[in-house]
Design an enzyme around this catalytic site. Structure first.
Site, PDB file in Angstrom:
ATOM      1  NE  ARG A 125      -4.643  71.387 -44.424  1.00  0.00           N
ATOM      2  CZ  ARG A 125      -5.846  71.435 -43.865  1.00  0.00           C
ATOM      3  NH1 ARG A 125      -6.377  70.364 -43.354  1.00  0.00           N
ATOM      4  NH2 ARG A 125      -6.525  72.553 -43.817  1.00  0.00           N
ATOM      5  CD  GLU A 171      -6.928  63.093 -47.325  1.00  0.00           C
ATOM      6  OE1 GLU A 171      -8.028  63.640 -47.550  1.00  0.00           O
ATOM      7  OE2 GLU A 171      -6.295  63.279 -46.289  1.00  0.00           O
ATOM      8  CG  HIS A 189      -9.550  64.205 -44.197  1.00  0.00           C
ATOM      9  ND1 HIS A 189      -9.249  64.764 -42.978  1.00  0.00           N
ATOM     10  CD2 HIS A 189      -9.520  65.220 -45.079  1.00  0.00           C
ATOM     11  CE1 HIS A 189      -9.036  66.052 -43.124  1.00  0.00           C
ATOM     12  NE2 HIS A 189      -9.205  66.358 -44.387  1.00  0.00           N
TER      13      HIS A 189
END
Length: 107
Positions: free
Chosen positions: A19, A48, A67
């Site tokens: 995370r 993000e 990601h």
């Protein structure tokens, strides 16, 4: 935190695939910029997608990866198989589940 990063050896490489908010990004950027640590490999960041103005983009000792593990062709099949073959039987037997969510820890 800056304190924890300050305890790292200069040869340390920080890897975060969990995370983004787990790591103090400003402290990490400072540690990387000053070569207090060797480098970082980041699959996740606090915001993000990573903003264009982030210094992380320009640091030579940082490896950034997208990601997007859930975007693979086999992710849904693999995650469904994991649930059906691993966690569902554990749940039925009253056993500890694999990969539990810990909301108090932030993941």
């Amino acid at each position: 935190s800056a304190e924890m990063l300050g305890r790292c050896k200069s040869s340390a490489v920080i890897i975060n695939v969990g995370r983004g908010p787990l790591i103090d990004e400003d402290a990490l950027i400072e540690a990387l910029s000053s070569n207090a640590i060797k480098g970082a490999a980041l699959d996740v960041v606090a915001v993000e997608p990573l903003p264009e103005e982030s210094p992380l983009w320009k640091l030579d000792n940082v490896l950034l990866s997208p990601h997007n593990m859930d975007m693979t062709l086999t992710f849904m099949r693999e995650s469904t198989e994991f649930f059906v073959n691993e966690n569902l039987p554990r749940f039925v037997r009253g056993e500890r589940l694999l990969n539990p969510v810990d909301k108090s820890a932030g993941y």
